[in-house]
Design a protein around this motif. Structure first.
Motif, PDB file in Angstrom:
ATOM      1  N   ALA A  33       0.831  -1.205   0.000  1.00 36.64           N
ATOM      2  CA  ALA A  33       0.000   0.000   0.000  1.00 36.64           C
ATOM      3  C   ALA A  33       0.866   1.255   0.000  1.00 36.64           C
ATOM      4  O   ALA A  33       0.573   2.233  -0.698  1.00 36.64           O
ATOM      5  N   VAL A  34       1.945   1.234   0.765  1.00 37.22           N
ATOM      6  CA  VAL A  34       2.859   2.377   0.794  1.00 37.22           C
ATOM      7  C   VAL A  34       3.481   2.586  -0.586  1.00 37.22           C
ATOM      8  O   VAL A  34       3.560   3.707  -1.086  1.00 37.22           O
ATOM      9  N   LEU A  35       3.900   1.489  -1.223  1.00 36.06           N
ATOM     10  CA  LEU A  35       4.501   1.595  -2.553  1.00 36.06           C
ATOM     11  C   LEU A  35       3.479   2.051  -3.588  1.00 36.06           C
ATOM     12  O   LEU A  35       3.820   2.799  -4.506  1.00 36.06           O
ATOM     13  N   ARG A  36       2.225   1.620  -3.448  1.00 33.80           N
ATOM     14  CA  ARG A  36       1.177   2.079  -4.373  1.00 33.80           C
ATOM     15  C   ARG A  36       0.969   3.591  -4.267  1.00 33.80           C
ATOM     16  O   ARG A  36       0.757   4.268  -5.266  1.00 33.80           O
ATOM     17  N   ARG A  37       1.014   4.115  -3.039  1.00 29.94           N
ATOM     18  CA  ARG A  37       0.865   5.569  -2.864  1.00 29.94           C
ATOM     19  C   ARG A  37       2.035   6.305  -3.512  1.00 29.94           C
ATOM     20  O   ARG A  37       1.854   7.348  -4.135  1.00 29.94           O
ATOM     21  N   ARG A  38       3.232   5.780  -3.359  1.00 29.27           N
ATOM     22  CA  ARG A  38       4.403   6.401  -3.992  1.00 29.27           C
ATOM     23  C   ARG A  38       4.263   6.367  -5.511  1.00 29.27           C
ATOM     24  O   ARG A  38       4.549   7.344  -6.193  1.00 29.27           O
ATOM     25  N   LEU A  39       3.824   5.221  -6.049  1.00 23.62           N
ATOM     26  CA  LEU A  39       3.645   5.086  -7.492  1.00 23.62           C
ATOM     27  C   LEU A  39       2.595   6.079  -7.995  1.00 23.62           C
ATOM     28  O   LEU A  39       2.797   6.739  -9.023  1.00 23.62           O
ATOM     29  N   ALA A  40       1.495   6.224  -7.273  1.00 31.12           N
ATOM     30  CA  ALA A  40       0.455   7.184  -7.671  1.00 31.12           C
ATOM     31  C   ALA A  40       1.016   8.603  -7.675  1.00 31.12           C
ATOM     32  O   ALA A  40       0.734   9.391  -8.590  1.00 31.12           O
ATOM     33  N   PHE A  41       1.835   8.928  -6.681  1.00 29.37           N
ATOM     34  CA  PHE A  41       2.459  10.253  -6.629  1.00 29.37           C
ATOM     35  C   PHE A  41       3.359  10.477  -7.840  1.00 29.37           C
ATOM     36  O   PHE A  41       3.327  11.538  -8.466  1.00 29.37           O
ATOM     37  N   LEU A  42       4.164   9.475  -8.187  1.00 29.49           N
ATOM     38  CA  LEU A  42       5.087   9.617  -9.315  1.00 29.49           C
ATOM     39  C   LEU A  42       4.373   9.672 -10.661  1.00 29.49           C
ATOM     40  O   LEU A  42       4.903  10.229 -11.623  1.00 29.49           O
ATOM     41  N   GLU A  43       3.185   9.088 -10.745  1.00 25.57           N
ATOM     42  CA  GLU A  43       2.444   9.092 -12.005  1.00 25.57           C
ATOM     43  C   GLU A  43       1.665  10.388 -12.230  1.00 25.57           C
ATOM     44  O   GLU A  43       1.189  10.636 -13.327  1.00 25.57           O
ATOM     45  N   ALA A  44       1.567  11.230 -11.205  1.00 28.01           N
ATOM     46  CA  ALA A  44       0.884  12.511 -11.354  1.00 28.01           C
ATOM     47  C   ALA A  44       1.777  13.452 -12.168  1.00 28.01           C
ATOM     48  O   ALA A  44       2.999  13.416 -12.061  1.00 28.01           O
ATOM     49  N   PRO A  45       1.176  14.290 -13.009  1.00 27.58           N
ATOM     50  CA  PRO A  45       1.974  15.208 -13.824  1.00 27.58           C
ATOM     51  C   PRO A  45       2.801  16.160 -12.951  1.00 27.58           C
ATOM     52  O   PRO A  45       2.323  16.644 -11.926  1.00 27.58           O
ATOM     53  N   SER A  46       4.038  16.372 -13.356  1.00 27.65           N
ATOM     54  CA  SER A  46       4.897  17.323 -12.643  1.00 27.65           C
ATOM     55  C   SER A  46       6.010  17.776 -13.579  1.00 27.65           C
ATOM     56  O   SER A  46       6.279  17.147 -14.596  1.00 27.65           O
ATOM     57  N   SER A  47       6.641  18.880 -13.220  1.00 24.11           N
ATOM     58  CA  SER A  47       7.758  19.386 -14.007  1.00 24.11           C
ATOM     59  C   SER A  47       8.681  20.182 -13.106  1.00 24.11           C
ATOM     60  O   SER A  47       8.241  20.816 -12.146  1.00 24.11           O
ATOM     61  N   LEU A  48       9.965  20.146 -13.431  1.00 25.29           N
ATOM     62  CA  LEU A  48      10.936  20.922 -12.673  1.00 25.29           C
ATOM     63  C   LEU A  48      10.926  22.386 -13.091  1.00 25.29           C
ATOM     64  O   LEU A  48      11.187  23.272 -12.283  1.00 25.29           O
ATOM     65  N   PHE A  49      10.673  22.631 -14.367  1.00 23.91           N
ATOM     66  CA  PHE A  49      10.749  23.995 -14.902  1.00 23.91           C
ATOM     67  C   PHE A  49       9.473  24.328 -15.667  1.00 23.91           C
ATOM     68  O   PHE A  49       8.838  23.451 -16.253  1.00 23.91           O
ATOM     69  N   HIS A  50       9.125  25.623 -15.659  1.00 18.63           N
ATOM     70  CA  HIS A  50       7.936  26.107 -16.365  1.00 18.63           C
ATOM     71  C   HIS A  50       8.311  27.336 -17.185  1.00 18.63           C
ATOM     72  O   HIS A  50       9.222  28.082 -16.824  1.00 18.63           O
ATOM     73  N   ASP A  51       7.570  27.536 -18.276  1.00 19.78           N
ATOM     74  CA  ASP A  51       7.808  28.720 -19.102  1.00 19.78           C
ATOM     75  C   ASP A  51       7.148  29.932 -18.425  1.00 19.78           C
ATOM     76  O   ASP A  51       6.472  29.782 -17.406  1.00 19.78           O
ATOM     77  N   PRO A  52       7.336  31.125 -18.976  1.00 22.57           N
ATOM     78  CA  PRO A  52       6.766  32.332 -18.346  1.00 22.57           C
ATOM     79  C   PRO A  52       5.244  32.290 -18.178  1.00 22.57           C
ATOM     80  O   PRO A  52       4.704  32.946 -17.289  1.00 22.57           O
ATOM     81  N   GLU A  53       4.562  31.498 -19.010  1.00 21.33           N
ATOM     82  CA  GLU A  53       3.101  31.381 -18.892  1.00 21.33           C
ATOM     83  C   GLU A  53       2.688  30.295 -17.908  1.00 21.33           C
ATOM     84  O   GLU A  53       1.499  30.052 -17.713  1.00 21.33           O
TER      85      GLU A  53
END
Length: 104
Positions: A33-53
């Protein structure tokens, strides 16, 4: 190694928690269950950098070689972690849960 399986040591000296000590019916703290929560977190969209918009920047769009490198390393690391999580969750799901008799 006997007796170590299913135990976690907390940051506090001498404190440990057994997976089997959770009240019956509570599966939210099992290793899978702990690993499933981590996997769900990693599968959510994310980015290190964003453009001005505010839009996420991909490695292919990033002109700076150092930022591009960070994005490529983060992508590879994330892919490796997600593969490991999926494999480990499958293995944990295939392993029968310990009973009181097998924990002794």
């Amino acid at each position: 190694m006997a007796g170590r399986a299913g135990r976690l040591t907390s940051g506090r000296r001498g404190s440990s928690t057994s997976w089997s000590s959770a009240p019956s019916g509570i599966a939210s703290h099992t290793p899978a269950a702990v690993l499933r929560r981590r996997l769900a977190f990693l599968e959510a969209p994310s980015s290190l950098f964003h453009d001005p918009e505010g839009r996420p920047v991909t490695a292919e769009q990033e002109p700076d070689p150092f930022r591009r490198g960070m994005l490529l390393v983060a992508r590879a690391s994330g892919e490796a972690e997600r593969a490991w999580l999926a494999e480990t969750i499958a293995a944990l799901d295939a392993t029968p849960a310990p009973t009181a008799a097998t924990e002794r």
